[in-house]
Design an enzyme around this catalytic site. Structure first.
Site: not given
Ligand code: PMP
Length: 406
Positions: A123, A200, A203, A226, A364
């Site tokens: 991401h 990270d 997910q 999430k 993203c």
């Molecule tokens: N890493 C991953 C794999 C994500 O899916 C996301 C959110 N889509 C993020 C980081 C960022 O998370 P946040 O916007 O809650 O900081």
């Protein structure tokens, strides 16, 4: 034990509504999950009866809420099986957690010509902070490639490692494709070279049990929103041995021990990394979300979501002209797909009009799209409150899209 989905759905008030006159089908759980009533009630309860700034008062409300905030930290500690509660740092979410490590670890341990390894599957929030660090320090970013199924190429990863590698940062689950990465394998290889690993977990945290000690990751990041909890709260787990060596990221109140104009000394863990008033309300409410899913059972959630994934994969695959992007053997309940000759935005808009929320775009994760030579996908991500009947509705909606544009 099978889950009582009908009953579970009544815990989520938002699910009980119509969109464009049709029952809401919420398949955008990868972007954010819905909140059970216990989480909503907790926020209302705090603001109605308990609100007071934590850590700073000797009065009743402040002391009481400070205790509840610290109890929430312990709930998180147990949830991910961290060794110490001071290894749990509350942040605003995964993004801030990763930025904290990229900045603070980078300040201390990364120098000119050093190398950082990430992957194609990341991401943007696990790419850009490392790019900025590389710019600041004149370091080099290396990227683990993936195969056509959307799986990391571990042999290639091993080739990227060098004596100059300072940290590896990868996700446990790809938000764009649903791939579950072999993080234990990657951590094992990295540790043989004494390289720490950031995972990270944005997910992965909501789809099954997390055990940071068993995984042996050095850092782990996730977001409350999430995980059926509130927005604006998240966690950075870090091994004590690293966090103690790292300088503060944000600075201000609460993270200090003593301040004078000549010199400031810093507070101990975890407060060194929690500058300013933390989002204590949401931290406590997030702990309620954790307790809620623990009561359902993380293994039960994983099993049921797997069932949904298999069902949906089979159904969608049967649609002519539909291509699933991301066909790893090990996936969470998330399907990214494209439709031949139909733009994902057009398809997404029609699907929306049927009351079905799916995500469209690059999620993203533009490098993933570039790897597959596409602009974006439609993404349906399922939670334990979703049903096979809802998947049937998505299937029918896609058939309608095909009829309209085909
Ligand atoms: N890493 C991953 C794999 C994500 O899916 C996301 C959110 N889509 C993020 C980081 C960022 O998370 P946040 O916007 O809650 O900081």
């Amino acid at each position: 034990m099978s889950l009582d989905i009908k009953k579970i759905r009544t815990d989520f008030p938002i699910l009980n509504q119509e969109i464009y006159g049709k029952p809401l089908v919420y398949f955008d759980n990868g972007a954010t999950t819905q909140k059970p009533q216990v989480v909503i009630d907790e926020e209302v309860k705090i603001y109605s009866h308990e609100n007071s700034n934590i850590h700073r008062g000797v009065h009743f409300l402040s002391e009481q809420l400070t205790q509840r905030f610290e109890d929430a930290r312990k709930v998180v500690q147990k949830f991910i099986n961290a060794k110490y509660d001071h290894e749990i740092i509350f942040t605003s979410g995964t993004t801030q957690s990763i930025n904290t490590v990229a900045y603070s670890f980078g300040e201390r341990f990364v120098n000119e010509e050093d190398e950082i390894i990430i992957s194609t599957l990341e991401h943007h929030s696990n790419i850009v902070p490392w790019q900025l660090l590389c710019e600041r320090k004149k370091a080099i970013l290396k990227v683990i490639p993936i195969n056509d199924a959307g799986e990391l190429l571990i042999d290639e990863f091993e080739k990227l490692i060098s004596p100059k590698t300072r940290i590896v940062a990868i996700n446990q689950v790809s938000n764009a494709l649903g791939t579950v990465n072999d993080v234990k394998g990657i951590i094992n290889i990295s540790h043989k070279h004494n390289i720490p690993v950031l995972i990270d977990g944005a997910q992965s945290i909501q789809h099954g049990k997390t055990d940071v000690q068993d995984m042996d990751c050095d850092f782990f990041a996730f977001s409350g929103h999430k995980l059926y909890g509130p927005t604006g709260i998240g966690v950075l787990y870090g091994k004590e041995k690293w966090l103690n060596k790292m300088p503060p990221f944000l600075s201000g109140g609460e993270m200090i021990k003593k301040v004078s104009f000549e010199k400031t000394t810093f507070n101990e863990l975890p407060f060194k990394f929690e500058a300013g008033t933390p989002n204590f309300t949401s931290a406590i409410a997030m702990s309620k979300a954790i307790e809620y899913i623990q009561a359902i059972g993380l293994n039960e959630i994983a099993d049921y979501e797997k069932e949904l994934l298999n069902y949906a994969t089979e159904k969608l695959q049967s649609i002519k002209g539909l291509k699933i992007i991301g066909t790893s053997k090990n996936k969470v309940s998330l399907i990214s797909f494209i439709l031949e000759n139909i733009h994902h935005y057009d398809a997404g808009m029609v699907i929306d009009k049927m009351g079905i929320a799916v995500r469209t775009g690059h999620h993203c994760a533009e490098p993933v799209m570039q790897r597959f030579n596409i602009e974006g996908t439609l993404r349906a991500s399922f939670s334990f409150y979703n049903t096979k009947e809802e998947i049937d509705k998505l299937y029918n909606a896609i058939l309608t899209v095909k009829q309209m544009f085909g």
